[in-house]
Design an enzyme around this catalytic site. Structure first.
Site, PDB file in Angstrom:
ATOM      1  N   ARG A   1      30.716  46.560  35.382  1.00  0.00           N
ATOM      2  CA  ARG A   1      30.648  45.305  36.121  1.00  0.00           C
ATOM      3  C   ARG A   1      30.539  44.165  35.125  1.00  0.00           C
ATOM      4  NH1 ARG A   1      32.461  47.565  39.828  1.00  0.00           N
ATOM      5  NH2 ARG A   1      31.665  47.769  41.958  1.00  0.00           N
TER       6      ARG A   1
ATOM      7  N   GLU B   1      34.901  36.940  38.817  1.00  0.00           N
ATOM      8  CA  GLU B   1      36.240  37.498  39.024  1.00  0.00           C
ATOM      9  C   GLU B   1      36.906  36.698  40.136  1.00  0.00           C
ATOM     10  OE1 GLU B   1      35.956  41.712  39.682  1.00  0.00           O
ATOM     11  OE2 GLU B   1      35.298  42.076  37.640  1.00  0.00           O
TER      12      GLU B   1
ATOM     13  N   HIS C   1      40.330  43.974  36.814  1.00  0.00           N
ATOM     14  CA  HIS C   1      39.528  44.940  37.576  1.00  0.00           C
ATOM     15  C   HIS C   1      40.437  45.963  38.288  1.00  0.00           C
ATOM     16  CE1 HIS C   1      35.405  45.501  39.756  1.00  0.00           C
ATOM     17  NE2 HIS C   1      36.036  46.659  39.581  1.00  0.00           N
TER      18      HIS C   1
HETATM   19  C1  DGY Z   1      34.198  50.447  42.312  1.00  0.00           C
HETATM   20  O1  DGY Z   1      34.579  51.244  43.176  1.00  0.00           O
HETATM   21  O2  DGY Z   1      33.019  50.119  42.197  1.00  0.00           O
HETATM   22  C2  DGY Z   1      35.211  49.933  41.380  1.00  0.00           C
HETATM   23  O3  DGY Z   1      34.725  48.910  40.564  1.00  0.00           O
HETATM   24  C3  DGY Z   1      36.437  49.473  42.129  1.00  0.00           C
HETATM   25  O4  DGY Z   1      37.472  49.511  41.228  1.00  0.00           O
END
Ligand code: DGY
Length: 324
Positions: free
Chosen positions: A236, A265, A284
């Site tokens: 993240r 983002e 992402h």
């Molecule tokens: C998640 O599922 O947490 C991922 O970051 C999505 O790509």
């Protein structure tokens, strides 16, 4: 009997959507962008289920706007830092997520970023397109080798372990920092994060975003990495202090970074990180394989429907709601 009313905050893959349409009276937000806050609050009013993406913040206000009919929140992601879990738990609303099925896709992508940053792949392509490739040169675009080097995994859950497997195939040694992880045959635990940072030639982040991990990768963390080290973040964006990373990359205190996640983002185009040749950033997409996104939609739909039926969610992040 009328079908339960649900709000789905985006068009997800048919593998999940078909299931939802069969069982529910679903309003599906058609936009490419998420509904804005006011629209979200309006659309959830009176629904029994919400299926949301990581782009929607689901907090007490949203849960209250939905009201007493709400039985389940299903997140179309494995991470769930977009949902204020204690608020859902306090209202005895189970929250679902989609673990497991995106592990390989995400680990593949983390490794793709690691290789690309180590061998300067995107920088080399920019070099070629800019017409700078005039001849083969012994010292042009030199990068880092993987074989014999140490990969340090910060977080050794499903995805961290899958990255370790890939690293073994590249003849790397793997160490990890994760006080809650079980021992593994192919990786060595370290007691302190500092030990990992001092040893690792590559550092890959695989920890959820929590109050404890926010800005864990800060100036101090980066200063402890080797000057030849590469940082990869597919977890993240909030785990990383981007201003500190910019300073470290610009001063060449580390070799390179590759990020699939940023904060915010999307990353604004005037972000200083985008001016750096040694910083590779993708939007992402680590879980963006067809299989993985199909299965994320399917699991999210399964969680939603189980919650609507009053059954235990197949993947529930706050199972304490089932305690008496
Ligand atoms: C998640 O599922 O947490 C991922 O970051 C999505 O790509």
């Amino acid at each position: 009997m009328p079908k339960p009313k649900v709000f789905v905050t985006r068009v997800i893959r048919d593998k999940g959507l078909d299931l939802i349409k069969e069982f529910c009276q679903a309003e599906i937000w058609p936009g490419e962008l998420p509904p804005d806050r006011a629209t979200l609050l309006e659309k959830v009013r009176g629904v029994e289920g919400i299926l949301c993406l990581l782009t929607e913040r689901i907090d007490g206000e949203v849960l209250d706007a939905a009201g007493p009919n709400l039985k389940v929140v299903s997140n179309h992601a494995v991470g769930f830092d977009n949902i204020v879990i204690p608020e859902a738990t306090a209202r005895r609303i189970p929250v679902g997520n989609t673990p497991g099925i995106l592990t390989d896709a995400t680990a593949d992508f983390a490794f793709a970023l690691l290789l690309a940053a180590a061998r300067r792949v995107t920088e080399a392509e920019r070099y070629l397109r800019a017409g700078k490739w005039v001849t083969w040169g012994p010292s042009i675009l030199l990068g880092m080798d993987l074989a014999g080097k140490t990969l340090g995994l910060v977080g050794f859950g499903r995805i961290g372990q899958a990255v370790a497997k890939r690293a073994i195939g590249f003849d790397m040694r793997v160490v990890y920092y994760d006080p809650s992880a079980a021992p593994a045959w192919n990786a060595t635990p370290v007691e302190r994060l500092d030990d990992l940072l001092h040893q690792a030639d590559f550092v890959s982040i695989h920890t959820p975003l929590t109050e404890q991990t926010r800005h864990m990768v800060n100036a101090d963390f980066l200063a402890k990495m080797k000057p030849t080290a590469v940082l990869v973040n597919t977890a993240r964006g909030g785990v990383l202090d981007q201003a500190a990373l910019y300073e470290a990359l610009q001063a060449k205190r580390i070799f390179a970074a590759a990020l699939d996640v940023t904060d915010p983002e999307p990353l604004p185009l005037d972000s200083p990180l985008l001016t750096l040749e040694n910083c590779l950033i993708t939007p992402h997409i680590a879980s963006a394989s067809t299989y993985s996104r199909d299965m994320m939609a399917y699991l999210a739909a399964q969680n939603l429907i189980a919650g609507l039926k009053g059954e235990r969610l197949p993947h529930c992040v706050n199972p304490e709601v089932y305690e008496r």
